[in-house]
Structures are given as C-alpha cells and as structure tokens.
Design a protein around this motif. Structure first.
Motif, PDB file in Angstrom:
ATOM      1  N   UNK A 273       0.822  -1.208   0.000  1.00 44.30           N
ATOM      2  CA  UNK A 273       0.000   0.000   0.000  1.00 44.30           C
ATOM      3  C   UNK A 273       0.857   1.260   0.000  1.00 44.30           C
ATOM      4  N   UNK A 274       2.003   1.207   0.664  1.00 47.34           N
ATOM      5  CA  UNK A 274       2.918   2.350   0.626  1.00 47.34           C
ATOM      6  C   UNK A 274       3.409   2.574  -0.794  1.00 47.34           C
ATOM      7  N   UNK A 275       3.778   1.495  -1.481  1.00 48.24           N
ATOM      8  CA  UNK A 275       4.252   1.619  -2.862  1.00 48.24           C
ATOM      9  C   UNK A 275       3.145   2.092  -3.798  1.00 48.24           C
ATOM     10  N   UNK A 276       1.935   1.564  -3.610  1.00 45.14           N
ATOM     11  CA  UNK A 276       0.807   1.961  -4.461  1.00 45.14           C
ATOM     12  C   UNK A 276       0.491   3.437  -4.273  1.00 45.14           C
ATOM     13  N   UNK A 277       0.455   3.878  -3.024  1.00 43.46           N
ATOM     14  CA  UNK A 277       0.147   5.297  -2.765  1.00 43.46           C
ATOM     15  C   UNK A 277       1.300   6.201  -3.191  1.00 43.46           C
ATOM     16  N   UNK A 278       2.533   5.678  -3.180  1.00 41.36           N
ATOM     17  CA  UNK A 278       3.660   6.442  -3.708  1.00 41.36           C
ATOM     18  C   UNK A 278       3.503   6.625  -5.212  1.00 41.36           C
ATOM     19  N   UNK A 279       3.035   5.575  -5.890  1.00 40.91           N
ATOM     20  CA  UNK A 279       2.769   5.683  -7.321  1.00 40.91           C
ATOM     21  C   UNK A 279       1.662   6.702  -7.591  1.00 40.91           C
ATOM     22  N   UNK A 280       0.618   6.652  -6.774  1.00 42.95           N
ATOM     23  CA  UNK A 280      -0.462   7.638  -6.904  1.00 42.95           C
ATOM     24  C   UNK A 280       0.091   9.042  -6.713  1.00 42.95           C
ATOM     25  N   UNK A 281       0.947   9.201  -5.708  1.00 42.66           N
ATOM     26  CA  UNK A 281       1.531  10.507  -5.426  1.00 42.66           C
ATOM     27  C   UNK A 281       2.372  11.020  -6.587  1.00 42.66           C
ATOM     28  N   UNK A 282       3.051  10.103  -7.268  1.00 45.64           N
ATOM     29  CA  UNK A 282       3.901  10.519  -8.391  1.00 45.64           C
ATOM     30  C   UNK A 282       3.093  10.850  -9.637  1.00 45.64           C
ATOM     31  N   UNK A 283       1.882  10.322  -9.722  1.00 49.56           N
ATOM     32  CA  UNK A 283       1.066  10.516 -10.922  1.00 49.56           C
ATOM     33  C   UNK A 283       0.075  11.669 -10.792  1.00 49.56           C
ATOM     34  N   UNK A 284      -0.229  12.071  -9.552  1.00 49.25           N
ATOM     35  CA  UNK A 284      -1.172  13.158  -9.338  1.00 49.25           C
ATOM     36  C   UNK A 284      -0.449  14.508  -9.362  1.00 49.25           C
ATOM     37  N   UNK A 285      -1.190  15.549  -9.705  1.00 54.04           N
ATOM     38  CA  UNK A 285      -0.615  16.892  -9.782  1.00 54.04           C
ATOM     39  C   UNK A 285      -0.543  17.584  -8.431  1.00 54.04           C
ATOM     40  N   UNK A 286      -1.485  17.273  -7.535  1.00 52.88           N
ATOM     41  CA  UNK A 286      -1.517  17.941  -6.236  1.00 52.88           C
ATOM     42  C   UNK A 286      -1.548  16.913  -5.114  1.00 52.88           C
TER      43      UNK A 286
END
Length: 383
Positions: A273-286
């Motif tokens: 989940x940390x890796x998945x949310x890190x991916x989300x963080x890298x793909x989102x603008x804000x």
C-alpha cells in the motif's frame, strides 16, 4: 538561488524562485548541467517563446537538455549583443561548458539525508507517526481475548445418546464460530490499519513537493536517485510499523500459527500500500488529489477483500487480483494452526489462496507500483 560574481557583475542561476529577475545583470539557465540560456533578463521570455517567466520550466521539458544547449549555441551571439553595456558577460568557458553532475549514490545520500532532516524538524509529523505506531496496535489488542478461547474437539468415540452428540456438535461449532470470527477479524483489522499507515506514509510524499522536484530536475537531479531516496525513507517506516504491530499484538494475544509468516504478510501489505500510494503521489498533480485517491483505495480494501461478506464470483474474479488486503489476510489465515484454520474456514464463505500465491501477489503489487512511481517521477508535471 545560485549566485556567481564575474567582472563586477552578478549572475543568477535560476533554480526555484523566478521573482525579481529584473534586478540581476544576467540570467544563467541550466538544464541538467547544460546551458540553455545565458543573457539579459529582458530577453528571457522572448528566447523561450513564453509570456511569463514561470512558464519557462514547463517549456524546458519540451526538449532534451542537449537540444536546448545546441539551440543556445546557435543563438548565443545574437542575444549577447543585446546585453546591457554595464559590463561583460561571463566568459565562454565559465558558462557554456557542461557541468559534471553528482553521481547516483551522491545524490541518493544527499536526498535521503535531507528527507530525514525534514522529517525530524516537523514535530507534528513525528508525533503523528508515533501516535499511529502506538495506538493502532492497542486498538487491535482490545479484541485479543476473544481470539484466545479454546476450541473443543469432537470426541473420538461415537456418542450413544443422539441428543448428547447433537449438543457436542453445537458446542464445537459455537467455539469455532466465536474463535474463528475473532481471529479472522483481528487479522483483517491489522491488515487494514497497516494499509492506512501505508497511505499516510506516501500519499503526499511526491505530490507535496512536486513543484520543487520538477525544478530540481533541471539542475541535474536524477529521477532514479530521487525515487530511491523515497523508497529508502519509506522502507524504514514500513519495517518499524509492521514489525511493531506484529510483535505488540502477539505479546497480548499469541498468534496461533506461524508468527514469522504472519509478520511477513503484515510487512508486505504495508509495503504494497505504501508503494501503491507512492505511485499515486507521483502521478497526481496535487497532494490533495493524491491523498483523496489513496484514502479511497484503502477504503475499498475491506469490502472487496471478502473477509466479511463474500463477493459474487462474477465480481470477485476481477477485483481480487488488485486487493492487497485479501492476499495478506488469506496468507495469514493459511499460516494458522490446523484447528484454528478450520475454525476460520467455518465462518467465512470466501475461498482462501495458497501461501505462495499470496506472497507472489503482494510482491507483484509492490513491483508494479514502483514501476508506476518511476514513470510518474520521470514524466514532467506542471500546474
């Protein structure tokens, strides 16, 4: 700002802030160690074909550093003629030679050191992490007594009294239902709480500093070193959170199975989940977008895991591969003692997956998420 003085003139190497450029004699714009522009401030927007200096950063992403350097080599003479007559520009050797960038490990060490300093300077974040690490396991232990009950076995001899045999069966099933549901619930509770920790760990990690990161890339920051520093930092949080959760809960209510396997799944689901949310963080603008999506992902873990209510098979076949909580829960249940395992099986309708399959699934989640995070860090993003 990186400042240099040459022949009595001040040169500004543009890094983060573009305010008050008109106060400087000349502007030096570097793109990954290569000169993209070195001339008067008044000609900066004209050269990059933008209307505002803040548009220069996204403009730089449209071409490689080599292309920008070649372009400047062609147009340098024309722009230097427009330089104010208050003093000469830096010499050719001082501005147009390529700079040798720090290597991967040097950048990694610098970024990781900076990240830990920022972490410990933010007392609110430190206190939040301590509260999560201490309080979440306590919440789980509240239910540990229910999971420690005995499960009566069927007698080896057949009862001569039919009523006594039925009563024995009811007693065994009641024990199985009580203990099995408690153990299944505690395991899933641990899994969901660690998933929530994973979301809190990384949802804002990249998106929250995106503007600075994008500008630092122009200075030669390697996306690989940047992502590696995030992984190293988050790995420390994941290990501490997961192992403490496993050890603390086991101390108050011993895990009735292979504790090492259970702890491994708790570690893997937090990492996933940390890796998945890190991916989300890298793909989102804000950071707000990343946090909201990450919370939704965690919220869907419990209902789609099937640990409480079994999903229809037509839906389960499509959702199960993407639900980290299911694989951690299923793997932990499979590591229980036979009698306890049978008790859990008696109260759930969802099928369980083999131990190795659960390991491979969670490992795949981590790998795919890190690949997505790598793609997100490499892709330029500007508001």
């Amino acid at each position: 700002h990186d400042l240099a003085r040459k022949d009595g003139r001040i040169v500004l190497s543009v890094t983060h802030s573009l305010a008050h450029l008109e106060l400087y004699d000349s502007i030096l714009v570097m793109h990954e160690g290569r000169v993209a522009y070195h001339g008067p401030p008044a000609q900066l927007t004209h050269y990059f074909s933008v209307t505002d200096t803040e548009e220069i950063y996204p403009r730089l992403t449209t071409q490689s550093p080599e292309r920008w350097h070649e372009s400047w080599q062609k147009h340098r003479a024309a722009y230097q003629k427009k330089q104010d007559t208050t003093g000469p520009l830096l010499s050719h050797s001082a501005t147009d030679d390529e700079l040798q960038l720090p290597g991967f490990f040097t950048q990694l060490a610098t970024l990781l050191s900076r990240r830990w300093r920022i972490f410990f300077r933010d007392r609110g974040q430190v206190l939040l992490q301590l509260a999560i690490i201490l309080i979440f396991p306590i919440l789980v232990t509240i239910f540990s007594d229910k999971a420690s009950g005995n499960i009566r076995r069927y007698s080896d001899t057949r009862q001569s009294d039919v009523f006594a045999e039925i009563q024995e069966q009811q007693s065994v099933r009641a024990d199985q239902a009580k203990v099995g549901s408690a153990i299944s619930g505690i395991i899933m509770f641990q899994v969901v709480l660690l998933s929530l920790m994973g979301s809190n760990n990384s949802a804002r990690e990249i998106a929250g500093e995106r503007a600075i990161y994008e500008k630092e890339k122009f200075g030669g920051l390697r996306p690989s070193a940047y992502l590696a520093s995030k992984i190293a930092f988050l790995a420390c949080l994941v290990i501490v959170q997961s192992l403490w959760m496993a050890v603390f809960v086991n101390f108050f209510g011993q895990f009735r199975g292979d504790f090492i396997q259970h702890a491994s799944f708790l570690l893997l689901v937090n990492a996933a989940m940390t890796a998945i949310c890190l991916a989300v963080s890298s793909l989102m603008k804000t950071a707000e977008q990343a946090s909201l999506l990450s919370i939704y992902l965690v919220g869907f873990q419990l209902p789609l895991s099937g640990s409480v209510l079994a999903l229809p098979e037509s839906i389960e076949v499509f959702t199960r591969p993407f639900i980290s909580a299911y694989w951690a829960w299923s793997g932990s249940v499979e590591s229980l003692q036979t009698q306890v395992h049978d008790a859990v099986k008696s109260v759930i309708d969802t099928s369980l997956s083999p131990y190795n399959t659960c390991l491979y699934a969670l490992a795949a989640h981590i790998v795919v998420a890190l690949i997505a995070a790598w793609a997100g860090t490499r892709r330029p993003q500007w508001d």
